[in-house]
Write an enzyme that holds these catalytic residues in place. Structure first.
Site, PDB file in Angstrom:
ATOM      1  N   SER A 195       0.836  -1.198   0.000  1.00 41.82           N
ATOM      2  CA  SER A 195       0.000   0.000   0.000  1.00 41.82           C
ATOM      3  C   SER A 195       0.873   1.250   0.000  1.00 41.82           C
ATOM      4  CB  SER A 195      -0.953  -0.029   1.202  1.00 41.82           C
ATOM      5  OG  SER A 195      -1.937   0.969   1.080  1.00 41.82           O
ATOM      6  N   ASP A 262     -17.056 -15.729 -13.325  1.00 42.88           N
ATOM      7  CA  ASP A 262     -16.245 -16.695 -12.591  1.00 42.88           C
ATOM      8  C   ASP A 262     -15.742 -17.828 -13.485  1.00 42.88           C
ATOM      9  OD1 ASP A 262     -15.124 -18.474 -10.822  1.00 42.88           O
ATOM     10  OD2 ASP A 262     -16.854 -18.636  -9.513  1.00 42.88           O
ATOM     11  N   ASP A 418      -8.728  -5.492  -5.359  1.00 43.42           N
ATOM     12  CA  ASP A 418      -8.290  -4.513  -4.364  1.00 43.42           C
ATOM     13  C   ASP A 418      -9.361  -3.441  -4.262  1.00 43.42           C
ATOM     14  OD1 ASP A 418      -7.035  -2.378  -2.970  1.00 43.42           O
ATOM     15  OD2 ASP A 418      -5.065  -3.109  -3.589  1.00 43.42           O
ATOM     16  N   HIS A 457      -7.178  -5.696  -0.709  1.00 39.52           N
ATOM     17  CA  HIS A 457      -6.031  -4.821  -0.465  1.00 39.52           C
ATOM     18  C   HIS A 457      -5.018  -5.459   0.486  1.00 39.52           C
ATOM     19  CE1 HIS A 457      -3.822  -1.151  -0.580  1.00 39.52           C
ATOM     20  NE2 HIS A 457      -3.931  -0.943   0.717  1.00 39.52           N
TER      21      HIS A 457
END
Length: 545
Positions: A195, A262, A418, A457
């Site tokens: 990050s 998917d 994320d 994240h």
């Protein structure tokens, strides 16, 4: 007598070789001299021996670390004229036998330049001598109050510390203390961060290319100021269209996108393998019904259009995209705070993510309210953000030739769902580096990127998370073993272990058609390693978006 004498000499030689610098200096301030830190002066040194030191678990972030024995060295330094006082804390495994001969510089998170104990503990537990820094300000991940002086003017010195300066200071200090304590230089030195720490890792590679042997930088906030402004985009879309979409509805659309896309990687495993191939269109669900807060809601064209615009990402009134979007299937709960009322209406609340705009751009103005932000005001703030703050806090310069020439390696990974930093920002940066430095194959020699499908994240989500990427980076740096895949794992809802080998960008995962979908051996990587046509020079990241 001659043979025993030779044996004694041989034993002495072997003993000297195997016990080279077997001891450390005492863990006290008098044992250390002031490290040389270009552009800074050391104010004080404090050293304290710590034994059986424990760090409790932080759910979802840190496993408990216990019984650590290390020398804790705290150095305060200042930059002449800046009136700052910066802490650099270095933990040194207490004995030579506990040290793995390596140094690790650790990154921060959010608005914190460094994470101190939370990053130092795991590093020392793994045998590293490690450093962290507070950048001269409070360690607060969610507040940027430290960026302003008492008169509400911007503290540019602390911003410079946060952006780059304190990162280099930390490395200078940490490597010096490591050498002094163990009486030898670390064999290899690394960066480890995610990050904000990921952005810092890229910034180190760009601005201080010869300081480290390897950089591990995950989910990097490459354009940090612009990223924080992008958090306001969903609210702006809903305000300007007059249509509020609740968190419940956004989550429903995310589930529908997963349901549709998917299978595209060959298996129904609860993860979209390659979001780039997902052509989900929220407008295809107009007329369908869902339930939120016990109320039946019908999807309207207006609602579907808001979802589409939000996922497009910040787009100017002239149709130019200025920042990558979050992929379909990604939760928007981080950015959206809208609720469904008993009468079926929705209320748009302040999500509390406007730290940069409220604190730095508007100097804590009492008149500012993100839920009432107009399009004109938003784009005015965006322009101010890029112009005034990008140069000091961004980490997206694609010129990495000095880092390449230093023989260093950059290993990066990013989760494809994320929910804070769109993974496309890292994709786009990697593509720019390829254009600057000779194409994909040339860049792969020193910089490799891996995408983690279904991972949020820095972790979480339903996808497999990289297991030990730092170890993979070490093998690349120290043994020349360039990784084609990155080992990852997680546990599904049933508690079963799920393993994957994450694919080297731009390759993507594909189920082989047989075998347990939970096992990495049942999956392969598809795509081409052929270099794409190099774009004309001069095209910028912002132009491209």
């Amino acid at each position: 007598m001659f043979l025993p004498f030779l044996l004694l000499q041989l034993c002495a030689t072997v003993a000297a070789a195997t016990n080279d610098n077997p001891k450390t200096v005492p863990c006290e301030a008098s044992s250390f001299t002031n490290p040389v830190v270009p552009g800074a002066e050391v104010l004080s040194i404090k050293a304290e021996e710590r034994r059986n030191f424990d760090i409790p678990a932080v759910p979802g972030l840190l496993e408990p670390v216990s019984d650590l024995n290390f020398c804790d060295v705290q150095i305060y330094l200042t930059h002449p004229g800046a009136n700052d006082k910066v802490l650099v804390e270095t933990w040194l495994p207490l004995t030579r036998g506990l040290w793995n001969d390596r140094f690790q510089a650790t990154g921060g998170g959010g608005w914190a330049t460094g994470m101190l104990d939370l990053s130092l503990g795991p590093a020392v537990a793994a045998g590293y001598a490690a450093s962290s820094t507070d950048g001269g300000h409070s360690v607060d991940y969610f507040s940027a109050d430290w960026t302003l002086n008492e008169d509400k003017s911007v503290n540019w010195d602390l911003l410079q510390n946060f952006g780059t300066r304190s990162l280099a200071d930390m490395i200078h200090v940490g490597k010096s203390l490591t050498e002094q304590y163990y009486r030898q230089k670390p064999r290899y030195s690394y960066w480890n961060g995610c990050s904000q720490g990921g952005r810092q890792g890229y910034a180190i590679a760009q601005r201080y290319p010869d300081m480290l042997d390897g950089v591990l930088a995950a989910a990097p906030a490459l354009r940090f100021p612009a990223l924080t402004m992008s958090f306001l985009w969903p609210n702006l879309v809903m305000k300007e269209t007059g249509t509020v979409v609740s968190n419940c509805e956004f989550n429903w659309f995310a589930a529908k996108a997963l349901e549709e896309c998917d299978i595209m990687d060959g298996a129904k495993d609860g993860v979209i393998g390659n979001p780039e191939t997902c052509t989900f269109d929220p407008r295809s669900l107009v007329g369908q019904k869902l339930e939120c807060s016990g109320i039946e809601i019908e999807v309207t064209e207006a609602v579907a259009d808001v979802v589409r615009k939000v996922h497009e990402g910040p787009t100017t009134p002239y149709g130019s995209k200025v920042f990558p979007s979050l992929t379909y299937g990604t939760s928007l709960s981080t950015f959206v705070n809208a609720t469904t009322n008993p009468d079926g209406t929705r209320t748009l609340n302040d999500p509390g993510l406007d730290v940069f705009a409220r604190t730095i751009l508007l100097r804590k103005s009492d008149k500012y309210n993100v839920t009432k932000l107009t399009t004109t005001e938003f784009w005015s703030l965006w322009a101010q953000t890029d112009e005034e703050y990008g140069w000091i806090m961004d980490g997206d310069n694609p010129e990495l030739s000095a880092f390449r020439d230093a023989g260093a390696k950059l290993l990066s990974w990013h989760g494809t769902i994320d929910d804070i930093i769109p993974h496309k920002t890292t994709n786009k940066y990697r593509q720019r580096v390829e254009r600057e430095l000779g194409g994909a194959k040339a860049v792969d020699e020193f910089y490799r990127l891996f995408l983690a499908p279904g991972v949020k994240h820095c972790g979480f989500g339903d996808g497999a998370v990289p297991k030990d990427p730092l170890e993979t980076l070490r093998d690349w740096v120290e043994k020349g073993e360039a990784p084609d895949t990155l080992a990852a794992e997680t546990r599904n809802e049933a508690g079963e272990l799920v393993t994957r080998n994450l694919c080297r960008y731009p390759r993507t995962p594909k189920y082989l058609g047989t075998g347990d979908v939970n096992k990495a051996s049942s999956w392969g990587c598809v795509g081409t390693d052929e270099e794409e046509e190099v774009s004309k020079p001069g095209k910028t990241f912002r132009d491209e978006l």
